[in-house]
Design an enzyme around this catalytic site. Sequence first.
Site, PDB file in Angstrom:
ATOM      1  N   SER A 172      36.470  35.539  28.963  1.00  0.00           N
ATOM      2  CA  SER A 172      35.543  34.331  28.796  1.00  0.00           C
ATOM      3  C   SER A 172      34.900  34.311  27.520  1.00  0.00           C
ATOM      4  CB  SER A 172      34.434  34.104  29.874  1.00  0.00           C
ATOM      5  OG  SER A 172      33.613  33.135  29.439  1.00  0.00           O
TER       6      SER A 172
ATOM      7  N   TYR B 161      26.728  38.138  34.862  1.00  0.00           N
ATOM      8  CA  TYR B 161      28.204  37.618  34.621  1.00  0.00           C
ATOM      9  C   TYR B 161      28.653  37.619  33.062  1.00  0.00           C
ATOM     10  CZ  TYR B 161      32.029  34.379  34.075  1.00  0.00           C
ATOM     11  OH  TYR B 161      33.197  33.699  33.700  1.00  0.00           O
TER      12      TYR B 161
HETATM   13  N1  LIG Z   1      35.114  27.879  35.079  1.00  0.00           N
HETATM   14  C1  LIG Z   1      34.626  28.269  33.879  1.00  0.00           C
HETATM   15  O1  LIG Z   1      33.916  27.804  33.051  1.00  0.00           O
HETATM   16  C2  LIG Z   1      35.123  29.615  33.322  1.00  0.00           C
HETATM   17  C3  LIG Z   1      34.932  29.928  31.812  1.00  0.00           C
HETATM   18  C4  LIG Z   1      35.534  31.163  31.678  1.00  0.00           C
HETATM   19  C5  LIG Z   1      35.899  32.105  32.602  1.00  0.00           C
HETATM   20  N2  LIG Z   1      36.386  31.699  33.786  1.00  0.00           N
HETATM   21  C6  LIG Z   1      36.747  32.676  34.547  1.00  0.00           C
HETATM   22  O2  LIG Z   1      37.998  32.131  35.412  1.00  0.00           O
HETATM   23  C7  LIG Z   1      38.143  32.661  36.453  1.00  0.00           C
HETATM   24  C8  LIG Z   1      38.640  31.815  37.573  1.00  0.00           C
HETATM   25  O3  LIG Z   1      37.298  30.755  37.793  1.00  0.00           O
HETATM   26  P1  LIG Z   1      37.282  29.335  37.988  1.00  0.00           P
HETATM   27  O4  LIG Z   1      36.497  28.763  36.950  1.00  0.00           O
HETATM   28  O5  LIG Z   1      38.756  29.108  38.237  1.00  0.00           O
HETATM   29  O6  LIG Z   1      36.391  29.431  39.430  1.00  0.00           O
HETATM   30  P2  LIG Z   1      36.775  28.893  40.934  1.00  0.00           P
HETATM   31  O7  LIG Z   1      37.293  27.630  40.934  1.00  0.00           O
HETATM   32  O8  LIG Z   1      35.479  29.254  41.505  1.00  0.00           O
HETATM   33  O9  LIG Z   1      37.917  30.259  41.365  1.00  0.00           O
HETATM   34  C9  LIG Z   1      37.500  31.357  41.416  1.00  0.00           C
HETATM   35  C10 LIG Z   1      38.725  32.129  42.242  1.00  0.00           C
HETATM   36  O10 LIG Z   1      38.411  33.630  42.358  1.00  0.00           O
HETATM   37  C11 LIG Z   1      38.610  33.789  43.629  1.00  0.00           C
HETATM   38  N3  LIG Z   1      37.499  34.928  43.793  1.00  0.00           N
HETATM   39  C12 LIG Z   1      36.404  34.938  43.965  1.00  0.00           C
HETATM   40  N4  LIG Z   1      35.879  36.111  44.460  1.00  0.00           N
HETATM   41  C13 LIG Z   1      36.952  36.885  44.993  1.00  0.00           C
HETATM   42  C14 LIG Z   1      36.900  37.883  45.898  1.00  0.00           C
HETATM   43  N5  LIG Z   1      35.883  38.617  45.887  1.00  0.00           N
HETATM   44  N6  LIG Z   1      37.935  38.332  46.268  1.00  0.00           N
HETATM   45  C15 LIG Z   1      39.110  37.368  46.201  1.00  0.00           C
HETATM   46  N7  LIG Z   1      39.244  36.217  45.441  1.00  0.00           N
HETATM   47  C16 LIG Z   1      37.940  35.958  44.781  1.00  0.00           C
HETATM   48  C17 LIG Z   1      38.217  32.523  44.325  1.00  0.00           C
HETATM   49  O11 LIG Z   1      38.720  32.577  45.780  1.00  0.00           O
HETATM   50  P3  LIG Z   1      37.717  32.136  47.225  1.00  0.00           P
HETATM   51  O12 LIG Z   1      37.469  30.784  46.858  1.00  0.00           O
HETATM   52  O13 LIG Z   1      38.432  32.566  48.249  1.00  0.00           O
HETATM   53  O14 LIG Z   1      36.576  33.169  46.862  1.00  0.00           O
HETATM   54  C18 LIG Z   1      38.877  31.229  43.619  1.00  0.00           C
HETATM   55  O15 LIG Z   1      40.297  31.462  44.002  1.00  0.00           O
HETATM   56  C19 LIG Z   1      37.017  33.745  36.720  1.00  0.00           C
HETATM   57  O16 LIG Z   1      37.494  35.047  36.604  1.00  0.00           O
HETATM   58  C20 LIG Z   1      36.073  33.074  35.939  1.00  0.00           C
HETATM   59  O17 LIG Z   1      35.020  34.272  35.450  1.00  0.00           O
HETATM   60  C21 LIG Z   1      35.776  30.554  34.062  1.00  0.00           C
END
Ligand SMILES: NC(=O)c1ccc[n+]([C@@H]2O[C@H](COP(=O)([O-])OP(=O)(O)OC[C@H]3O[C@@H](n4cnc5c(N)ncnc54)[C@H](OP(=O)(O)O)[C@@H]3O)[C@@H](O)[C@H]2O)c1
Length: 261
Positions: free
Chosen positions: A138, A151
């Site tokens: 990120s 985080y």
């Molecule tokens: N959204 C942003 O602004 C942003 C910005 C930069 C980076 N990111 C990164 O992008 C990645 C995806 O996040 P997102 O934004 O798409 O959020 P999201 O919609 O909350 O998706 C997160 C995913 O990770 C899974 N997950 C979380 N904890 C887990 C665990 N302990 N075991 C297995 N699966 C797990 C969730 O599954 P469950 O629902 O089954 O837990 C979900 O499929 C993350 O690494 C996040 O840090 C996000």
Amino acid sequence: MPANRYFAMVTGASTGIGLELARCCARAGFDLLIAADEPAIEAAADELRKLGVTVDSVHADLATLEGVDQLCAASRGRPVDALLANAGVGLGRAFLDQEFNRIRRVVDTNITGTLYLIHRIGSGMRQRNSGRILITGSIAGFMPGSFQAVYNGTKAFLDSFSFAIREELRGSGITVTCLMPGATETEFFRRADMMDTYVGTAKKDDAAEVARAGFEAMISGEGDVVTGLKNKIQSAVANVTPAAVLARQHRRMAEPGTARS
Ligand SMILES: NC(=O)c1ccc[n+]([C@@H]2O[C@H](COP(=O)([O-])OP(=O)(O)OC[C@H]3O[C@@H](n4cnc5c(N)ncnc54)[C@H](OP(=O)(O)O)[C@@H]3O)[C@@H](O)[C@H]2O)c1
């Protein structure tokens, strides 16, 4: 098992960026093994199968070594051509106001589980001298994240780690790419308890576009990809800004009570 098709493993593929990354893989003809921690992963698998590839899903807690072992076992020995280590979780509020079990879960999911998975799958890639690894870091990793401190620290770790192992593998058939999104429209901020913050309520990037950029960078073996002009400027400025100033700026985005009205 169709031997002529590539095989991708995507974590955190039930929603958000991970689901979009899985869609990119499926459209490019990769068979898939997808994982998440909640049963919604099965609905994602059903949808992805409609794109004409084989999709297996694993419902496992990737914050634990056992959960990662469960995911690896589900590949049934099939070589993984592309590992998209995307699962991650955020956590807002001041460090001392956070519950320690949630703090630990952020570290265990974003760092420990991710490293263990990359270690296991990367070892197989090294034996075959072939593979693509995409790590979702990120741009948060460039900034000390006041009110999201743990985080941001985990993402700083992943951003750094990604470049380090990329260098170790230089000259091999394995590439490592770090996807560095800015704030993206997913479930992330709601789950991180940040819907009363500026960043939680501000307009965000589209998850499909972010994932497409990450997938393309992984396929072409680039080192990193920051999506969008605003994020590119923000990360370039962060590189030359004192940490104390960045921490102060982050407060304005992430402190509870800063939500846009
Ligand atoms: N959204 C942003 O602004 C942003 C910005 C930069 C980076 N990111 C990164 O992008 C990645 C995806 O996040 P997102 O934004 O798409 O959020 P999201 O919609 O909350 O998706 C997160 C995913 O990770 C899974 N997950 C979380 N904890 C887990 C665990 N302990 N075991 C297995 N699966 C797990 C969730 O599954 P469950 O629902 O089954 O837990 C979900 O499929 C993350 O690494 C996040 O840090 C996000």
